[in-house]
Design a protein around this motif. Sequence first.
Motif, PDB file in Angstrom:
ATOM      1  N   ILE A 186     -61.203  49.727  57.940  1.00  0.00           N
ATOM      2  CA  ILE A 186     -62.190  50.772  57.377  1.00  0.00           C
ATOM      3  C   ILE A 186     -62.104  50.574  55.943  1.00  0.00           C
ATOM      4  O   ILE A 186     -61.129  50.799  55.310  1.00  0.00           O
ATOM      5  CB  ILE A 186     -61.608  52.198  57.836  1.00  0.00           C
ATOM      6  CG1 ILE A 186     -61.537  52.153  59.503  1.00  0.00           C
ATOM      7  CG2 ILE A 186     -62.683  53.264  57.568  1.00  0.00           C
ATOM      8  CD1 ILE A 186     -60.900  53.186  60.027  1.00  0.00           C
ATOM      9  N   LEU A 187     -63.314  50.731  55.535  1.00  0.00           N
ATOM     10  CA  LEU A 187     -63.448  50.606  53.949  1.00  0.00           C
ATOM     11  C   LEU A 187     -64.201  52.180  53.298  1.00  0.00           C
ATOM     12  O   LEU A 187     -65.209  52.511  53.873  1.00  0.00           O
ATOM     13  CB  LEU A 187     -64.667  49.517  53.677  1.00  0.00           C
ATOM     14  CG  LEU A 187     -64.367  47.906  54.100  1.00  0.00           C
ATOM     15  CD1 LEU A 187     -65.396  47.061  53.556  1.00  0.00           C
ATOM     16  CD2 LEU A 187     -63.023  47.612  54.075  1.00  0.00           C
ATOM     17  N   ASN A 188     -63.277  52.350  52.207  1.00  0.00           N
ATOM     18  CA  ASN A 188     -63.598  53.633  51.678  1.00  0.00           C
ATOM     19  C   ASN A 188     -63.739  53.173  50.197  1.00  0.00           C
ATOM     20  O   ASN A 188     -63.162  52.866  49.365  1.00  0.00           O
ATOM     21  CB  ASN A 188     -62.494  54.405  52.005  1.00  0.00           C
ATOM     22  CG  ASN A 188     -62.476  55.678  51.121  1.00  0.00           C
ATOM     23  OD1 ASN A 188     -63.115  55.615  49.947  1.00  0.00           O
ATOM     24  ND2 ASN A 188     -61.508  56.829  51.269  1.00  0.00           N
ATOM     25  N   LEU A 189     -64.984  53.338  49.621  1.00  0.00           N
ATOM     26  CA  LEU A 189     -65.424  52.966  48.492  1.00  0.00           C
ATOM     27  C   LEU A 189     -65.543  54.117  47.374  1.00  0.00           C
ATOM     28  O   LEU A 189     -66.085  55.241  47.966  1.00  0.00           O
ATOM     29  CB  LEU A 189     -66.914  52.197  48.453  1.00  0.00           C
ATOM     30  CG  LEU A 189     -66.933  50.866  49.217  1.00  0.00           C
ATOM     31  CD1 LEU A 189     -68.355  50.249  48.976  1.00  0.00           C
ATOM     32  CD2 LEU A 189     -65.812  50.188  48.830  1.00  0.00           C
ATOM     33  N   THR A 190     -65.136  54.221  46.274  1.00  0.00           N
ATOM     34  CA  THR A 190     -65.036  55.155  45.443  1.00  0.00           C
ATOM     35  C   THR A 190     -66.490  55.610  44.811  1.00  0.00           C
ATOM     36  O   THR A 190     -67.316  54.681  44.781  1.00  0.00           O
ATOM     37  CB  THR A 190     -64.076  54.855  44.194  1.00  0.00           C
ATOM     38  OG1 THR A 190     -64.190  56.075  43.398  1.00  0.00           O
ATOM     39  CG2 THR A 190     -64.842  53.810  43.261  1.00  0.00           C
ATOM     40  N   THR A 191     -66.665  56.656  44.539  1.00  0.00           N
ATOM     41  CA  THR A 191     -67.910  57.039  43.790  1.00  0.00           C
ATOM     42  C   THR A 191     -67.526  57.972  42.512  1.00  0.00           C
ATOM     43  O   THR A 191     -68.337  58.771  41.877  1.00  0.00           O
ATOM     44  CB  THR A 191     -69.021  57.919  44.671  1.00  0.00           C
ATOM     45  OG1 THR A 191     -68.544  59.268  44.743  1.00  0.00           O
ATOM     46  CG2 THR A 191     -69.377  57.235  45.835  1.00  0.00           C
ATOM     47  N   GLY A 192     -65.996  58.060  42.416  1.00  0.00           N
ATOM     48  CA  GLY A 192     -65.538  58.645  41.265  1.00  0.00           C
ATOM     49  C   GLY A 192     -65.922  58.530  39.803  1.00  0.00           C
ATOM     50  O   GLY A 192     -66.098  59.284  39.058  1.00  0.00           O
ATOM     51  N   ALA A 230     -75.150  53.012  48.631  1.00  0.00           N
ATOM     52  CA  ALA A 230     -76.546  52.659  49.438  1.00  0.00           C
ATOM     53  C   ALA A 230     -76.673  51.186  50.068  1.00  0.00           C
ATOM     54  O   ALA A 230     -77.204  50.869  51.002  1.00  0.00           O
ATOM     55  CB  ALA A 230     -77.611  53.219  48.747  1.00  0.00           C
ATOM     56  N   ALA A 231     -76.340  50.424  48.966  1.00  0.00           N
ATOM     57  CA  ALA A 231     -76.458  48.960  49.164  1.00  0.00           C
ATOM     58  C   ALA A 231     -75.258  48.153  50.133  1.00  0.00           C
ATOM     59  O   ALA A 231     -75.903  47.568  51.209  1.00  0.00           O
ATOM     60  CB  ALA A 231     -76.169  48.317  47.754  1.00  0.00           C
ATOM     61  N   LEU A 232     -74.242  48.697  50.070  1.00  0.00           N
ATOM     62  CA  LEU A 232     -73.121  48.144  50.889  1.00  0.00           C
ATOM     63  C   LEU A 232     -72.632  48.828  52.227  1.00  0.00           C
ATOM     64  O   LEU A 232     -72.084  48.483  52.937  1.00  0.00           O
ATOM     65  CB  LEU A 232     -71.784  47.905  50.139  1.00  0.00           C
ATOM     66  CG  LEU A 232     -71.977  47.175  48.793  1.00  0.00           C
ATOM     67  CD1 LEU A 232     -70.723  47.069  48.042  1.00  0.00           C
ATOM     68  CD2 LEU A 232     -72.572  45.531  49.300  1.00  0.00           C
ATOM     69  N   LYS A 233     -73.083  50.121  52.490  1.00  0.00           N
ATOM     70  CA  LYS A 233     -72.881  51.004  53.793  1.00  0.00           C
ATOM     71  C   LYS A 233     -71.328  50.854  54.032  1.00  0.00           C
ATOM     72  O   LYS A 233     -71.263  50.407  55.484  1.00  0.00           O
ATOM     73  CB  LYS A 233     -73.908  50.566  54.813  1.00  0.00           C
ATOM     74  CG  LYS A 233     -75.125  50.901  54.188  1.00  0.00           C
ATOM     75  CD  LYS A 233     -76.316  50.175  55.235  1.00  0.00           C
ATOM     76  CE  LYS A 233     -77.801  50.841  55.035  1.00  0.00           C
ATOM     77  NZ  LYS A 233     -78.324  50.431  53.527  1.00  0.00           N
ATOM     78  N   PRO A 234     -70.546  51.515  53.065  1.00  0.00           N
ATOM     79  CA  PRO A 234     -69.119  51.708  53.973  1.00  0.00           C
ATOM     80  C   PRO A 234     -68.957  52.600  54.790  1.00  0.00           C
ATOM     81  O   PRO A 234     -69.823  53.296  55.091  1.00  0.00           O
ATOM     82  CB  PRO A 234     -68.342  51.583  52.515  1.00  0.00           C
ATOM     83  CG  PRO A 234     -69.317  52.521  51.799  1.00  0.00           C
ATOM     84  CD  PRO A 234     -70.768  51.967  51.952  1.00  0.00           C
ATOM     85  N   GLU A 235     -67.764  52.342  55.673  1.00  0.00           N
ATOM     86  CA  GLU A 235     -67.668  53.720  56.532  1.00  0.00           C
ATOM     87  C   GLU A 235     -67.392  54.664  55.746  1.00  0.00           C
ATOM     88  O   GLU A 235     -67.966  56.078  56.394  1.00  0.00           O
ATOM     89  CB  GLU A 235     -66.420  53.364  57.450  1.00  0.00           C
ATOM     90  CG  GLU A 235     -66.550  52.299  58.481  1.00  0.00           C
ATOM     91  CD  GLU A 235     -66.473  50.869  57.810  1.00  0.00           C
ATOM     92  OE1 GLU A 235     -66.484  49.815  58.623  1.00  0.00           O
ATOM     93  OE2 GLU A 235     -66.134  50.882  56.799  1.00  0.00           O
ATOM     94  N   ILE A 236     -66.718  54.803  54.801  1.00  0.00           N
ATOM     95  CA  ILE A 236     -66.463  56.309  54.147  1.00  0.00           C
ATOM     96  C   ILE A 236     -66.479  55.988  52.558  1.00  0.00           C
ATOM     97  O   ILE A 236     -66.351  54.861  51.850  1.00  0.00           O
ATOM     98  CB  ILE A 236     -64.637  56.442  54.157  1.00  0.00           C
ATOM     99  CG1 ILE A 236     -64.448  56.695  55.398  1.00  0.00           C
ATOM    100  CG2 ILE A 236     -64.503  57.637  53.166  1.00  0.00           C
ATOM    101  CD1 ILE A 236     -63.047  56.818  55.819  1.00  0.00           C
ATOM    102  N   ALA A 237     -67.158  57.185  51.898  1.00  0.00           N
ATOM    103  CA  ALA A 237     -67.493  56.889  50.318  1.00  0.00           C
ATOM    104  C   ALA A 237     -66.779  58.422  49.787  1.00  0.00           C
ATOM    105  O   ALA A 237     -66.801  59.659  50.351  1.00  0.00           O
ATOM    106  CB  ALA A 237     -68.748  56.861  49.902  1.00  0.00           C
TER     107      ALA A 237
END
Length: 302
Positions: free
Chosen positions: A86-92, A124-131
């Motif tokens: 499961i990929l969780n990408l930051t937006t911090g 928006a571009a990579l659509k991970p499971e979590i952000a």
Amino acid sequence: MSRALHHDGTVILTCAITGNLTRPEHTPYLPITPAQIVESSLAAAEAGASIVHIHVRDPQTGRPSMELEHYAEVVDALRKARPDLILNLTTGPGGRFVPSEDNPRIAGPGTTLMPPEARVSHIAALKPEIATLDLNTMNSGGEVVINTPRNVRLMAKVIREAGAIPEIELFDSGDIAMMHDLLADGTLEGPVLCSFVLGVKYGFQPSPETVLYARNLLPQDARFTAIGIGRSTFAMVAQSFLAGGHARVGLEDGIYLSRGQLAQSNAELVTKARRIIEDLGGTLATTAQARAKLGFPLRAKP
């Protein structure tokens, strides 16, 4: 107020691979390049992490980056190697303001403020499971982190339209009040996935009382993790489990395996967290179990 455990003894463990504030001068073991971040993520997964939380860095300077190409390289490689992870990408990154010494209305060196849309363009571009979605506006050292309700709503909309679940980062009790407002107006949908960040100097302080206080402010169906920063990392792994939450470790949060001993990898941190949870009677969720708990479909290998 008493609360039932929010897990059945099976804990979803997240590993925060490199972060934004940990610097190469802090530890020589920090993953920097996309290839190093991928390698460290895969090793953490083998050690028991079912979620990896990803920041990226400029491979030349080691400084934090928000470049889509670096995110894409990491995400593509991880999806090829471990589509179940499961990929969780930051937006911090992109929310920090440093007032100029001469005129505090003017941004000084170190300011990273970006339009909210730019902070989530990679989602928006990579659509991970979590952000991740930070709700904090707070002092951070001599700087200020700014996340206004308007900007949070704009970012949440992009995250949801990308099909990702926002992981709500909560640094103090006022952030939880904002989360309730966002749930009430439909910006967020329950059951919410959230994390308490404990140990940042001017936010939640790490203690059993803080975790229980914060937990009891959540909606009844919320899923939470108590994250300890620095020396509180492993104490909060135990406290989060005992309070009914999940767990997170990683070189973003703490670089020491024990007092004075640098962790040589994220996998070492995961292994210690696993031992703590198992010694307390819990088990780590597999990636398949974590996907089922969070409602994510299984990914096929590309």
